[in-house]
Design an enzyme around this catalytic site. Structure first.
Site, PDB file in Angstrom:
ATOM      1  N   LYS A  91      44.255   8.266  45.919  1.00 22.13           N
ATOM      2  CA  LYS A  91      45.343   7.858  45.018  1.00 22.13           C
ATOM      3  C   LYS A  91      45.808   6.438  45.317  1.00 22.13           C
ATOM      4  CE  LYS A  91      46.854  12.642  44.379  1.00 22.13           C
ATOM      5  NZ  LYS A  91      45.857  13.266  45.287  1.00 22.13           N
ATOM      6  N   ASP A 400      25.562   6.851  12.004  1.00 24.87           N
ATOM      7  CA  ASP A 400      26.097   6.876  10.646  1.00 24.87           C
ATOM      8  C   ASP A 400      27.299   7.800  10.602  1.00 24.87           C
ATOM      9  OD1 ASP A 400      26.301   6.084   8.044  1.00 24.87           O
ATOM     10  OD2 ASP A 400      24.485   7.081   7.342  1.00 24.87           O
TER      11      ASP A 400
END
Length: 482
Positions: A91, A400
């Site tokens: 952390k 697409d």
């Protein structure tokens, strides 16, 4: 190989999403010493190495023993067999040269593959940790502790919470496929919301077991559509077990049983991933949110519409509307990523016009370069048929928005092939299931779809978000058109 490619390879090879936590609590050790902490972890590694997708040593338990503890941590990380990622739970969070020193300590001195980071200081604090795509970062997003609500649940612009904004930023910052999120399994609703914001990111979900997180709820909320993307760290339930290996085997089997149920639809009808009416596989939670977003944005409309063919249709799909909804566009782009990461290619190739903004958003999130075949070649300037940089012989994946019959895909593939580019895969957001997949397959191409129209219809019918008579009209139209 990027960090998350490495992690996915391991998860598939071990058939596991279990991350074994290495937390040598002094109360569990025969002696309060660095050596005892090291030996405790070495025994766990030996017992569970073939079952773990990753190991997660907690730096604090080693640092408490001073330099001897740091030396023990180095030995523990070095003992993890090659091919298994090590996530250092540290952390960290600082800026400039301090962040660089923390990154050097985690990745070079200690030899970890990834590290947990606090996002509070912003993007520049992450940069030293993200420079090497082979090294990963898990960004604290919605942590497992009850007090996380004090800051992480605060509302920000557009009605989002701080943690949702962190997830959205992480989605944009993940240029090297090496940035994931930490979201506590103790907060399944938050986990579901984060998955909707960041459909493609890996999530480290601590809190199962001793902290009260429920395994099935976490998997329901956090799994990606491909059954991956969620890493479940467990420490006490394994480390404190009389037979740690047996405990790890049971956990992995339990995780995989839930995964199979969720991804195949064989779960209770009231569950978020439940099998919906019809023959299609159900939508994962993140794709349910995406389908609702498309409906709300007017990308899917119900009524009476005249199609190009002259037919009257009770449904109209218009993904060009996405350019006016940037958050939804980013979510759509993220939903392509799990499919694309499983393919081999050098560049994206977008089809004009609706897919251009989608593919641009994918490129920004992933770092993959983009080219596109022009619909009309200019009679001046470069007169290029393919815009963007490429080399003949490179492989491109066609991107697409929709697939209907496949006609536009073949036109684009022909132009790409004429430029010396190789095409094997076509990826679309929505498959209308009107023959495109079969037509492409007959010519040797593979089509992949994030969503099918039938899946969305089933989901909207089951939730009542679209009137049943409109759903029936669309199904009748599709049956007549097939």
């Amino acid at each position: 190989m990027t960090f998350f490619h490495y992690l996915e390879e391991r998860a598939r090879q071990a058939e596991s999403l279990l991350c074994v936590g290495l937390d040598p609590h002094p109360a569990e050790l025969p002696a309060d010493s660095a050596e005892a902490a090291r030996d405790f972890c070495l025994r766990l590694i030996e017992a569970t190495a073939d079952l773990a997708a990753a190991f997660k040593p907690n730096a604090a338990f080693f640092e408490a023993y001073g330099w001897q503890g740091v030396a023990a941590l180095q030995q523990v990380i070095a003992a993890v067999p090659q091919g298994i990622p090590v996530i250092l739970d540290a952390k960290r969070g600082d800026i400039a040269s301090t962040a660089q020193a923390y990154a050097r300590a985690a990745f070079q001195a200690l030899g970890a593959d990834a590290v947990t980071i606090n996002p509070y200081l912003g993007r520049d604090a992450l940069e030293p940790f993200l420079q090497d795509p082979e090294r990963g970062v898990f960004l604290l997003c919605k942590t497992s502790n009850p007090g996380s609500a004090d800051l992480q649940d605060l509302p920000v612009a557009a009605g989002e919470t701080v943690y949702e904004n962190v997830a959205r930023l992480a989605q944009a910052w993940n240029r090297g496929d090496n940035l994931g999120l930490v979201v506590g399994a103790t907060h399944p609703q938050a986990l579901r919301r984060v998955r909707a914001v960041a459909p493609g990111l890996w999530i480290l979900a601590p809190g199962v077991g001793a902290q009260g997180g429920e395994l099935e709820a976490a998997l329901q909320a956090g799994l990606r559509a491909d059954g991956l993307g969620l890493l479940l760290p467990v420490s006490r339930a394994i480390g404190r077990a009389s037979q740690p290996r047996r405990a790890a085997i049971d956990l992995r089997e339990q995780i995989n049983a839930y995964r199979r149920g969720i991804t195949s639809g064989r779960v209770a009808a009231s569950s978020p991933g439940a099998k919906l009416p019809g023959s299609e596989e159900p939508l994962a939670a993140s794709l349910q949110t995406l389908a609702d977003g498309l409906l709300a944005a007017g990308c899917v409309r119900f009524g009476e519409f005249t199609l190009k063919s002259g037919l009257q249709s009770p449904i109209y799909l218009d993904l060009r509307q996405l350019v006016s909804h940037p958050k939804l566009l980013a979510q759509v782009a993220g939903a392509y990523l799990p499919i694309l990461r499983a393919l081999v290619f050098d560049r994206l190739a977008a089809l004009p016009y609706a897919a251009l903004p989608i593919a641009t958003a994918i490129s920004l999130q992933s770092g993959w370069p983009l080219v596109y075949p022009r619909k009309e070649v200019k009679a001046y300037g470069t007169r290029a048929e393919i815009e963007g940089l490429y080399q003949p012989g490179e492989r491109v994946v066609v991107v697409d928005d929709l697939a209907t019959t496949g006609g536009s895909k073949f036109e684009a593939i022909e132009k790409l092939a004429a430029a010396g580019l190789q095409v094997q895969d076509v990826v679309v957001l929505i498959d209308r299931q009107s023959g495109a997949g079969q037509a492409l397959a007959e010519q040797g191409y593979r089509m992949h779809a994030v969503l099918t129209l039938a899946q969305m219809l089933d989901y909207w019918e089951s939730t009542g978000k679209v009137p049943a008579e409109r759903i029936a009209a669309v199904r009748q139209f599709l049956a007549g058109a097939s």
